[in-house]
Design a protein around this motif. Structure first.
Motif, PDB file in Angstrom:
ATOM      1  N   ILE A  64       0.863  -1.185   0.000  1.00  0.00           N
ATOM      2  CA  ILE A  64       0.000   0.000   0.000  1.00  0.00           C
ATOM      3  C   ILE A  64       0.894   1.228   0.000  1.00  0.00           C
ATOM      4  N   TYR A  65       0.811   2.027  -1.065  1.00  0.00           N
ATOM      5  CA  TYR A  65       1.663   3.210  -1.210  1.00  0.00           C
ATOM      6  C   TYR A  65       0.841   4.457  -0.921  1.00  0.00           C
ATOM      7  N   CYS A  66       1.139   5.124   0.199  1.00  0.00           N
ATOM      8  CA  CYS A  66       0.314   6.233   0.683  1.00  0.00           C
ATOM      9  C   CYS A  66       0.876   7.637   0.488  1.00  0.00           C
ATOM     10  N   PRO A  67       2.180   7.853   0.275  1.00  0.00           N
ATOM     11  CA  PRO A  67       2.675   9.228   0.170  1.00  0.00           C
ATOM     12  C   PRO A  67       1.970  10.022  -0.917  1.00  0.00           C
ATOM     13  N   GLY A  68       1.765  11.297  -0.635  1.00  0.00           N
ATOM     14  CA  GLY A  68       1.127  12.169  -1.604  1.00  0.00           C
ATOM     15  C   GLY A  68       1.472  13.613  -1.310  1.00  0.00           C
ATOM     16  N   SER A  69       0.847  14.519  -2.041  1.00  0.00           N
ATOM     17  CA  SER A  69       1.124  15.942  -1.871  1.00  0.00           C
ATOM     18  C   SER A  69      -0.119  16.738  -2.238  1.00  0.00           C
ATOM     19  N   ILE A  70      -0.237  17.924  -1.650  1.00  0.00           N
ATOM     20  CA  ILE A  70      -1.281  18.875  -2.022  1.00  0.00           C
ATOM     21  C   ILE A  70      -0.579  20.194  -2.307  1.00  0.00           C
ATOM     22  N   ASN A  71      -0.405  20.471  -3.572  1.00  0.00           N
ATOM     23  CA  ASN A  71       0.353  21.647  -4.007  1.00  0.00           C
ATOM     24  C   ASN A  71      -0.560  22.484  -4.899  1.00  0.00           C
ATOM     25  N   LEU A  72      -1.334  23.372  -4.270  1.00  0.00           N
ATOM     26  CA  LEU A  72      -2.392  24.092  -4.977  1.00  0.00           C
ATOM     27  C   LEU A  72      -1.936  25.512  -5.303  1.00  0.00           C
ATOM     28  N   LYS A  73      -1.699  25.753  -6.596  1.00  0.00           N
ATOM     29  CA  LYS A  73      -1.260  27.065  -7.060  1.00  0.00           C
ATOM     30  C   LYS A  73      -1.820  27.319  -8.462  1.00  0.00           C
ATOM     31  N   PRO A  74      -2.005  28.587  -8.824  1.00  0.00           N
ATOM     32  CA  PRO A  74      -2.319  28.890 -10.228  1.00  0.00           C
ATOM     33  C   PRO A  74      -1.170  28.438 -11.126  1.00  0.00           C
ATOM     34  N   ILE A  75      -1.472  28.110 -12.354  1.00  0.00           N
ATOM     35  CA  ILE A  75      -0.452  27.594 -13.262  1.00  0.00           C
ATOM     36  C   ILE A  75       0.718  28.566 -13.407  1.00  0.00           C
ATOM     37  N   ALA A 104       8.517 -10.496  -4.427  1.00  0.00           N
ATOM     38  CA  ALA A 104       7.953 -11.038  -3.189  1.00  0.00           C
ATOM     39  C   ALA A 104       6.428 -11.117  -3.268  1.00  0.00           C
ATOM     40  N   LEU A 105       5.808 -10.111  -3.886  1.00  0.00           N
ATOM     41  CA  LEU A 105       4.353 -10.122  -4.035  1.00  0.00           C
ATOM     42  C   LEU A 105       3.871 -11.298  -4.874  1.00  0.00           C
ATOM     43  N   LYS A 106       4.607 -11.633  -5.913  1.00  0.00           N
ATOM     44  CA  LYS A 106       4.189 -12.724  -6.796  1.00  0.00           C
ATOM     45  C   LYS A 106       4.094 -14.047  -6.053  1.00  0.00           C
ATOM     46  N   ASN A 107       4.816 -14.164  -4.947  1.00  0.00           N
ATOM     47  CA  ASN A 107       4.769 -15.379  -4.136  1.00  0.00           C
ATOM     48  C   ASN A 107       3.829 -15.243  -2.942  1.00  0.00           C
ATOM     49  N   GLY A 108       3.089 -14.135  -2.884  1.00  0.00           N
ATOM     50  CA  GLY A 108       2.234 -13.875  -1.739  1.00  0.00           C
ATOM     51  C   GLY A 108       0.904 -14.607  -1.801  1.00  0.00           C
ATOM     52  N   ASN A 109       0.132 -14.446  -0.738  1.00  0.00           N
ATOM     53  CA  ASN A 109      -1.193 -15.038  -0.613  1.00  0.00           C
ATOM     54  C   ASN A 109      -2.227 -14.032  -1.134  1.00  0.00           C
ATOM     55  N   GLU A 110      -2.853 -14.331  -2.276  1.00  0.00           N
ATOM     56  CA  GLU A 110      -3.796 -13.409  -2.917  1.00  0.00           C
ATOM     57  C   GLU A 110      -3.202 -11.992  -2.956  1.00  0.00           C
ATOM     58  N   PRO A 111      -2.032 -11.807  -3.582  1.00  0.00           N
ATOM     59  CA  PRO A 111      -1.303 -10.543  -3.470  1.00  0.00           C
ATOM     60  C   PRO A 111      -1.983  -9.387  -4.193  1.00  0.00           C
ATOM     61  N   SER A 112      -1.802  -8.201  -3.636  1.00  0.00           N
ATOM     62  CA  SER A 112      -2.415  -7.019  -4.238  1.00  0.00           C
ATOM     63  C   SER A 112      -1.637  -5.761  -3.881  1.00  0.00           C
ATOM     64  N   ILE A 113      -1.863  -4.717  -4.685  1.00  0.00           N
ATOM     65  CA  ILE A 113      -1.252  -3.404  -4.507  1.00  0.00           C
ATOM     66  C   ILE A 113      -2.369  -2.376  -4.491  1.00  0.00           C
ATOM     67  N   VAL A 114      -2.258  -1.394  -3.594  1.00  0.00           N
ATOM     68  CA  VAL A 114      -3.197  -0.274  -3.575  1.00  0.00           C
ATOM     69  C   VAL A 114      -2.412   1.030  -3.654  1.00  0.00           C
ATOM     70  N   ASN A 156      -5.061  -1.799  -7.646  1.00  0.00           N
ATOM     71  CA  ASN A 156      -6.157  -0.853  -7.727  1.00  0.00           C
ATOM     72  C   ASN A 156      -5.733   0.464  -7.088  1.00  0.00           C
ATOM     73  N   ALA A 157      -6.533   1.493  -7.327  1.00  0.00           N
ATOM     74  CA  ALA A 157      -6.271   2.789  -6.705  1.00  0.00           C
ATOM     75  C   ALA A 157      -7.553   3.362  -6.123  1.00  0.00           C
ATOM     76  N   ILE A 158      -7.386   4.167  -5.100  1.00  0.00           N
ATOM     77  CA  ILE A 158      -8.475   4.913  -4.490  1.00  0.00           C
ATOM     78  C   ILE A 158      -8.280   6.382  -4.839  1.00  0.00           C
ATOM     79  N   ALA A 159      -9.360   7.030  -5.281  1.00  0.00           N
ATOM     80  CA  ALA A 159      -9.323   8.460  -5.602  1.00  0.00           C
ATOM     81  C   ALA A 159     -10.203   9.196  -4.594  1.00  0.00           C
ATOM     82  N   LEU A 203      -9.971  -3.832  -0.449  1.00  0.00           N
ATOM     83  CA  LEU A 203      -9.273  -4.071  -1.714  1.00  0.00           C
ATOM     84  C   LEU A 203      -8.133  -5.080  -1.584  1.00  0.00           C
ATOM     85  N   ILE A 204      -7.546  -5.209  -0.402  1.00  0.00           N
ATOM     86  CA  ILE A 204      -6.473  -6.187  -0.231  1.00  0.00           C
ATOM     87  C   ILE A 204      -7.000  -7.526   0.293  1.00  0.00           C
TER      88      ILE A 204
END
Length: 227
Positions: A64-75, A104-114, A156-159, A203-204
């Motif tokens: 599960i990859y959680c890092p993100g950013s909120i960078n709100l500016k006019p272009i 490692a994921l390919k050898n996992g139990n019902e492996p998934s990425i979010v 999968n991804a969450i928006a 999802l996982i």
């Protein structure tokens, strides 16, 4: 007990994900700062996802990859470096983690990425050019890897819409701004981290074993409904 790798589990949505998984799973957290808790099921690696080598972890069932950013500016105020930095943390970091842990994921139990996108990719929101561009890259990555890895690993991804975390503190910094945000959403609320963590948990899980390559909007009707 499954083995869950959480990138960025010390704050915000990542912290909620980590807390939800700890009681029943072995969790490996990778982030610059340590979570504000200790638990026998938790192993923490303190590092910068973009600068440092990722640790070897032999058995992984979910990433599960959680890092993100909120960078709100006019272009006009966004620099090329703004676009580059948002792309690095949101997309390149995710790619680096996937490439490292895919064997490692390919050898996992019902492996998934979010992974995580944003409602701003589909809605079209002013001042979101940089982050929406980066998150559109995440959605493309999910679609492409969903096909490429279909027989091995689900992805999968969450928006989410705005979520009450430290990352969004400047947008929700007082009661009036919070009330305005509630009114902006047709279902008259916005997200809490635990809600998003619940979707990650689904999802996982085996309950989502038929689902891959999908983007799940958690939007309180912001994108879905025109009121």
């Amino acid at each position: 007990m499954r083995n869950i790798v959480v990138i960025g589990g010390s704050k915000g949505i990542g912290s909620a994900v980590l807390l939800q998984q700890l009681e029943t799973n072995k969790v490996y957290n990778i982030s610059r700062s340590a979570p504000d808790l200790s638990h026998p099921n938790l192993t923490h690696y303190g590092l910068d996802i973009l600068q440092d080598d990722l640790p070897d972890i032999e058995n992984i069932d979910a990433l599960i990859y959680c890092p993100g950013s909120i960078n709100l500016k006019p272009i006009a105020r966004l620099s090329v470096d703004d676009f580059r930095n948002d792309f690095e943390i949101n997309v390149i970091g995710a790619v680096k983690a996937i490439q490292k842990y895919l064997p490692a994921l390919k050898n996992g139990n019902e492996p998934s990425i979010v992974l995580f996108s944003t409602v701003a990719v589909k809605l079209g929101m002013p001042f979101h050019a940089s982050i929406a561009t980066a998150k559109a890259g995440i959605e493309g990555l999910v679609k492409s890897l969903g096909a490429e890895l279909a027989s091995f690993v689900r992805i999968n991804a969450i928006a989410p819409t705005i979520t009450e975390t430290s990352l969004a503190a400047s947008i929700l910094r007082n009661d009036r701004m919070k009330e305005n945000m509630v009114e902006r959403h047709p279902m008259k609320s916005y997200l809490k981290p635990d809600e998003v963590a619940g979707m990650v948990d689904f999802l996982i899980s085996e309950k989502a074993k038929s689902i891959s390559g999908q983007i799940f909007e958690m939007d309180y009707g912001l994108v879905t409904f025109k009121m």
